[in-house]
Write a protein that holds these residues in place. Sequence first.
Motif, PDB file in Angstrom:
ATOM      1  N   GLN A 128     -83.553  47.882 -85.219  1.00 33.89           N
ATOM      2  CA  GLN A 128     -82.161  47.650 -84.651  1.00 33.89           C
ATOM      3  C   GLN A 128     -81.402  48.892 -84.703  1.00 33.89           C
ATOM      4  O   GLN A 128     -81.652  49.983 -85.558  1.00 33.89           O
ATOM      5  CB  GLN A 128     -81.687  46.679 -85.393  1.00 33.89           C
ATOM      6  CG  GLN A 128     -79.993  46.634 -85.184  1.00 33.89           C
ATOM      7  CD  GLN A 128     -79.354  45.504 -86.117  1.00 33.89           C
ATOM      8  OE1 GLN A 128     -80.088  44.512 -86.623  1.00 33.89           O
ATOM      9  NE2 GLN A 128     -78.112  45.776 -86.389  1.00 33.89           N
ATOM     10  N   ASN A 168     -74.605  45.804 -84.778  1.00 33.82           N
ATOM     11  CA  ASN A 168     -74.398  44.715 -85.675  1.00 33.82           C
ATOM     12  C   ASN A 168     -75.120  43.455 -85.130  1.00 33.82           C
ATOM     13  O   ASN A 168     -74.608  42.488 -85.945  1.00 33.82           O
ATOM     14  CB  ASN A 168     -73.006  44.436 -85.832  1.00 33.82           C
ATOM     15  CG  ASN A 168     -72.256  45.420 -86.729  1.00 33.82           C
ATOM     16  OD1 ASN A 168     -73.141  45.906 -87.934  1.00 33.82           O
ATOM     17  ND2 ASN A 168     -71.293  46.175 -86.529  1.00 33.82           N
ATOM     18  N   TYR A 169     -76.116  43.585 -84.327  1.00 30.69           N
ATOM     19  CA  TYR A 169     -76.759  42.291 -84.126  1.00 30.69           C
ATOM     20  C   TYR A 169     -78.234  42.701 -84.138  1.00 30.69           C
ATOM     21  O   TYR A 169     -78.621  43.624 -83.338  1.00 30.69           O
ATOM     22  CB  TYR A 169     -76.342  41.767 -82.778  1.00 30.69           C
ATOM     23  CG  TYR A 169     -77.119  40.391 -82.394  1.00 30.69           C
ATOM     24  CD1 TYR A 169     -76.713  39.218 -82.844  1.00 30.69           C
ATOM     25  CD2 TYR A 169     -78.341  40.673 -81.504  1.00 30.69           C
ATOM     26  CE1 TYR A 169     -77.252  38.104 -82.719  1.00 30.69           C
ATOM     27  CE2 TYR A 169     -78.964  39.267 -81.207  1.00 30.69           C
ATOM     28  CZ  TYR A 169     -78.411  38.165 -81.683  1.00 30.69           C
ATOM     29  OH  TYR A 169     -79.158  37.021 -81.524  1.00 30.69           O
ATOM     30  N   ASN A 221     -78.408  41.907 -87.385  1.00 28.56           N
ATOM     31  CA  ASN A 221     -77.859  42.205 -88.543  1.00 28.56           C
ATOM     32  C   ASN A 221     -76.654  42.882 -88.597  1.00 28.56           C
ATOM     33  O   ASN A 221     -76.556  43.712 -87.927  1.00 28.56           O
ATOM     34  CB  ASN A 221     -78.897  43.103 -89.559  1.00 28.56           C
ATOM     35  CG  ASN A 221     -80.613  42.378 -89.443  1.00 28.56           C
ATOM     36  OD1 ASN A 221     -80.513  41.135 -90.215  1.00 28.56           O
ATOM     37  ND2 ASN A 221     -81.214  42.850 -88.734  1.00 28.56           N
ATOM     38  N   ASN A 222     -75.890  42.509 -89.488  1.00 29.85           N
ATOM     39  CA  ASN A 222     -74.591  43.202 -89.619  1.00 29.85           C
ATOM     40  C   ASN A 222     -74.611  44.441 -90.604  1.00 29.85           C
ATOM     41  O   ASN A 222     -74.782  44.273 -91.828  1.00 29.85           O
ATOM     42  CB  ASN A 222     -73.548  42.269 -90.294  1.00 29.85           C
ATOM     43  CG  ASN A 222     -72.208  42.830 -90.254  1.00 29.85           C
ATOM     44  OD1 ASN A 222     -71.809  43.795 -89.526  1.00 29.85           O
ATOM     45  ND2 ASN A 222     -71.074  42.426 -91.088  1.00 29.85           N
ATOM     46  N   TYR A 275     -83.281  48.266 -90.115  1.00 28.15           N
ATOM     47  CA  TYR A 275     -83.143  46.923 -89.641  1.00 28.15           C
ATOM     48  C   TYR A 275     -83.853  46.224 -88.677  1.00 28.15           C
ATOM     49  O   TYR A 275     -84.195  47.111 -87.754  1.00 28.15           O
ATOM     50  CB  TYR A 275     -81.551  46.665 -89.464  1.00 28.15           C
ATOM     51  CG  TYR A 275     -80.838  46.807 -90.897  1.00 28.15           C
ATOM     52  CD1 TYR A 275     -80.618  45.702 -91.849  1.00 28.15           C
ATOM     53  CD2 TYR A 275     -79.884  47.662 -90.980  1.00 28.15           C
ATOM     54  CE1 TYR A 275     -79.775  45.731 -92.747  1.00 28.15           C
ATOM     55  CE2 TYR A 275     -79.467  48.009 -92.218  1.00 28.15           C
ATOM     56  CZ  TYR A 275     -79.183  46.794 -92.773  1.00 28.15           C
ATOM     57  OH  TYR A 275     -78.267  47.018 -94.153  1.00 28.15           O
ATOM     58  N   SER A 276     -84.504  45.307 -88.766  1.00 28.02           N
ATOM     59  CA  SER A 276     -85.356  44.651 -87.844  1.00 28.02           C
ATOM     60  C   SER A 276     -84.618  43.588 -86.612  1.00 28.02           C
ATOM     61  O   SER A 276     -83.599  43.140 -87.200  1.00 28.02           O
ATOM     62  CB  SER A 276     -86.418  43.656 -88.480  1.00 28.02           C
ATOM     63  OG  SER A 276     -87.316  42.850 -87.679  1.00 28.02           O
ATOM     64  N   THR A 300     -85.712  38.069 -86.420  1.00 27.80           N
ATOM     65  CA  THR A 300     -84.933  37.014 -87.318  1.00 27.80           C
ATOM     66  C   THR A 300     -85.684  36.821 -88.812  1.00 27.80           C
ATOM     67  O   THR A 300     -85.257  36.235 -89.636  1.00 27.80           O
ATOM     68  CB  THR A 300     -84.867  35.872 -86.546  1.00 27.80           C
ATOM     69  OG1 THR A 300     -85.864  35.075 -86.221  1.00 27.80           O
ATOM     70  CG2 THR A 300     -83.786  36.126 -85.397  1.00 27.80           C
ATOM     71  N   GLU A 301     -87.069  36.701 -88.567  1.00 28.40           N
ATOM     72  CA  GLU A 301     -88.013  36.445 -89.696  1.00 28.40           C
ATOM     73  C   GLU A 301     -87.958  37.478 -91.003  1.00 28.40           C
ATOM     74  O   GLU A 301     -88.409  37.226 -91.939  1.00 28.40           O
ATOM     75  CB  GLU A 301     -89.396  36.074 -89.330  1.00 28.40           C
ATOM     76  CG  GLU A 301     -90.344  37.247 -88.865  1.00 28.40           C
ATOM     77  CD  GLU A 301     -90.230  37.271 -87.116  1.00 28.40           C
ATOM     78  OE1 GLU A 301     -91.024  37.753 -86.597  1.00 28.40           O
ATOM     79  OE2 GLU A 301     -89.360  36.472 -86.542  1.00 28.40           O
ATOM     80  N   THR A 302     -87.310  38.834 -90.670  1.00 27.53           N
ATOM     81  CA  THR A 302     -87.178  39.676 -91.687  1.00 27.53           C
ATOM     82  C   THR A 302     -86.047  40.632 -91.463  1.00 27.53           C
ATOM     83  O   THR A 302     -85.590  40.943 -90.165  1.00 27.53           O
ATOM     84  CB  THR A 302     -88.500  40.651 -91.813  1.00 27.53           C
ATOM     85  OG1 THR A 302     -88.539  41.468 -92.934  1.00 27.53           O
ATOM     86  CG2 THR A 302     -88.860  41.429 -90.404  1.00 27.53           C
ATOM     87  N   GLU A 303     -85.175  41.096 -92.435  1.00 30.24           N
ATOM     88  CA  GLU A 303     -83.986  41.531 -92.105  1.00 30.24           C
ATOM     89  C   GLU A 303     -84.153  43.101 -92.013  1.00 30.24           C
ATOM     90  O   GLU A 303     -83.636  43.791 -91.119  1.00 30.24           O
ATOM     91  CB  GLU A 303     -83.059  41.496 -93.539  1.00 30.24           C
ATOM     92  CG  GLU A 303     -81.728  42.169 -93.181  1.00 30.24           C
ATOM     93  CD  GLU A 303     -80.814  41.856 -94.330  1.00 30.24           C
ATOM     94  OE1 GLU A 303     -79.769  42.098 -94.152  1.00 30.24           O
ATOM     95  OE2 GLU A 303     -80.993  41.438 -95.382  1.00 30.24           O
ATOM     96  N   TRP A 304     -85.100  43.789 -92.808  1.00 25.55           N
ATOM     97  CA  TRP A 304     -85.295  45.220 -92.699  1.00 25.55           C
ATOM     98  C   TRP A 304     -86.764  45.108 -93.267  1.00 25.55           C
ATOM     99  O   TRP A 304     -87.659  44.481 -93.722  1.00 25.55           O
ATOM    100  CB  TRP A 304     -84.242  45.945 -93.696  1.00 25.55           C
ATOM    101  CG  TRP A 304     -84.599  45.611 -95.059  1.00 25.55           C
ATOM    102  CD1 TRP A 304     -83.976  44.454 -95.775  1.00 25.55           C
ATOM    103  CD2 TRP A 304     -85.563  46.603 -96.092  1.00 25.55           C
ATOM    104  NE1 TRP A 304     -84.498  44.603 -97.069  1.00 25.55           N
ATOM    105  CE2 TRP A 304     -85.249  45.837 -97.337  1.00 25.55           C
ATOM    106  CE3 TRP A 304     -86.085  47.505 -95.776  1.00 25.55           C
ATOM    107  CZ2 TRP A 304     -85.930  46.330 -98.342  1.00 25.55           C
ATOM    108  CZ3 TRP A 304     -86.870  48.028 -96.948  1.00 25.55           C
ATOM    109  CH2 TRP A 304     -86.683  47.484 -98.175  1.00 25.55           C
TER     110      TRP A 304
END
Length: 77
Positions: A19, A24-25, A27-28, A59-60, A63-67
């Motif tokens: 990301q 902020n999309y 993840n914020n 950050y990824s 959706t299955e992993t945040e980072w």
Amino acid sequence: NGRDYRGNMTFTSQGYPCQKWTSNYPNNITIDLTNELDGLGEHNFCRNPGGERERPWCYSLMTETEWGYCDLPLCSE
């Protein structure tokens, strides 16, 4: 710890796309982007802002992993 890494890797070691640090999309992102030492900006490159993690990460967009860590070789001390 990779804080000064300025390469162009744009995905995690699991193959997830990164990301943008200024987005902020999905993840914020709450990391302060004003420190020039962190190399953050309008890109999706792997970084280690503040040197808080073991090595460069991002950050990824998935959706299955945040980072995730980026698969970069580390220099031995």
